[in-house]
Design a protein around this motif. Structure first.
Motif, mmCIF file in Angstrom:
data_model
loop_
_atom_site.group_PDB
_atom_site.id
_atom_site.type_symbol
_atom_site.label_atom_id
_atom_site.label_comp_id
_atom_site.label_asym_id
_atom_site.label_seq_id
_atom_site.Cartn_x
_atom_site.Cartn_y
_atom_site.Cartn_z
ATOM 1 N N ASN A 21 0.813 -1.214 0.000
ATOM 2 C CA ASN A 21 0.000 0.000 0.000
ATOM 3 C C ASN A 21 0.851 1.271 0.000
ATOM 4 O O ASN A 21 1.940 1.309 0.552
ATOM 5 C CB ASN A 21 -0.928 0.008 1.206
ATOM 6 C CG ASN A 21 -2.090 -0.941 1.025
ATOM 7 O OD1 ASN A 21 -1.961 -2.145 1.241
ATOM 8 N ND2 ASN A 21 -3.227 -0.417 0.611
ATOM 9 N N ASP A 80 -6.812 -0.831 -4.360
ATOM 10 C CA ASP A 80 -7.219 -1.524 -3.149
ATOM 11 C C ASP A 80 -8.562 -0.977 -2.672
ATOM 12 O O ASP A 80 -9.151 -0.108 -3.325
ATOM 13 C CB ASP A 80 -6.109 -1.347 -2.093
ATOM 14 C CG ASP A 80 -6.283 -2.223 -0.876
ATOM 15 O OD1 ASP A 80 -6.985 -3.240 -0.955
ATOM 16 O OD2 ASP A 80 -5.686 -1.885 0.171
ATOM 17 N N HIS A 230 -5.945 -9.704 3.585
ATOM 18 C CA HIS A 230 -5.717 -8.316 3.964
ATOM 19 C C HIS A 230 -5.144 -8.282 5.374
ATOM 20 O O HIS A 230 -5.354 -9.203 6.160
ATOM 21 C CB HIS A 230 -7.023 -7.525 3.910
ATOM 22 C CG HIS A 230 -7.486 -7.249 2.520
ATOM 23 N ND1 HIS A 230 -8.288 -6.181 2.198
ATOM 24 C CD2 HIS A 230 -7.253 -7.891 1.353
ATOM 25 C CE1 HIS A 230 -8.534 -6.177 0.899
ATOM 26 N NE2 HIS A 230 -7.922 -7.223 0.366
ATOM 27 N N ASN A 252 -1.836 -8.471 1.254
ATOM 28 C CA ASN A 252 -1.662 -7.020 1.375
ATOM 29 C C ASN A 252 -0.755 -6.674 2.548
ATOM 30 O O ASN A 252 -0.921 -7.218 3.644
ATOM 31 C CB ASN A 252 -3.012 -6.342 1.587
ATOM 32 C CG ASN A 252 -3.901 -6.381 0.358
ATOM 33 O OD1 ASN A 252 -3.581 -7.040 -0.636
ATOM 34 N ND2 ASN A 252 -5.002 -5.680 0.415
#
Length: 301
Positions: A21, A80, A230, A252
């Motif tokens: 991210n 995302d 996640h 993630n």
């Protein structure tokens, strides 16, 4: 590279594609470089939350930055979390955001309608999937309640949540969901924890999380599509390895890279020093924690 093919190949080969991210734009360049330098394949991704509450600016800005620093053969651009109902419990014009992402060149999308009923989640995801598939790209969805900022479970001890499987993705619901929504990848709730976004929790170490490996294997067997994890930061490494073998094909990672960047900025070290910390930590994660160094030789051939 084709995102759908890469993630499908990872599932078939027992590998995983990490997705990093970008809550702060300057993080993108060192992450892309780290992925390439470890001869890995990784996604660069941004969530709506990260341009609303951090400093990613916009999905378009991230796409522009990605074009400058992308590493062909190693990096992919993913959108995302785009929630239908956000963390403040407000409705989001999610289809407009997804259209912007398609126009900006994102190679895969994610819609999160998990705060809705099962039927509502299916319908919202179906609409998003039609948009993505018309653009020739895959879409990720979420079913279940991943612990952290998007749930009301913060006051309950983690061990109790895990033991009772609170909010975990149910296999029978997942089968219906995938069949009726048309999603390509499914983010599942199996024990991981999303990073905190409250100001007083941003620097706190996440609780050591576990994964329900049996549930992951059941979901993979029933669905036959790549599963997504996640909240990848903070999970005990043995569970990561077992989860990948059981069917997790995308994972993630946010907190592990955001915190070193923000700490360097707070200390006055400057952006360049903060980027160096992100680069070094990203290489460590790829090489020593996720163990995806060298995977480009397998996944892109």
């Amino acid at each position: 590279m084709d995102s759908k093919q890469i993630v499908s190949k990872a599932l078939a080969a027992g590998y995983v594609v990490p997705a990093f991210n970008i809550p702060h734009l300057p993080m993108l360049q060192p992450i892309a470089q780290a992925v390439a330098d470890e001869n890995s394949v990784g996604m660069i991704q941004v969530a709506r939350l990260e341009w609303e509450k951090f400093e990613a600016e916009s999905l378009e800005k991230v796409a522009e930055e990605y074009e400058k620093y992308k590493k062909p053969g190693h990096t992919l651009l993913h959108l995302d979390h785009v929630p239908v109902i956000d963390e403040d419990h407000l409705q989001v014009d999610y289809m407009a955001i997804l259209r912007r992402a398609v126009a900006a060149g994102y190679q895969s999308l994610m819609v999160d309608a998990s705060r809705l009923s099962l039927a509502g989640n299916i319908e919202a995801t179906r609409q998003a999937a039609e948009l993505a598939h018309e653009a020739g790209i895959p879409i990720e969805a979420e079913l279940g309640a991943v612990m952290g900022h998007e749930t009301s479970q913060q006051s309950i001890p983690y061990e109790e949540i895990f033991a009772k499987k609170m909010g975990f993705t149910q296999v029978n619901e997942a089968v219906r969901f995938v069949e009726e929504s048309g999603c390509d990848w499914l983010s599942v709730a199996v024990g991981s924890v999303h990073g905190a976004i409250a100001d007083n929790l941003l620097d706190k170490k996440k609780p050591a999380a576990k994964l329900d490996i049996e549930r992951i294997a059941q979901l993979e067997a029933a669905l036959g599509i790549p599963l997504v994890l996640h909240g990848g930061s903070g999970i005990e490494q043995e569970y990561i390895a077992k989860g990948i073998k059981a069917g997790i094909a995308k994972i993630n990672v946010g907190t592990e890279l955001r915190q070193p960047y923000e700490k360097a900025i707070r200390e006055g070290a400057g952006v360049a020093a903060a980027q160096e910390r992100v680069y070094n930590r990203c290489r460590e994660l790829i090489r020593d924690f996720l163990c995806t160094a060298g995977d480009a030789d397998i996944l892109t051939k």
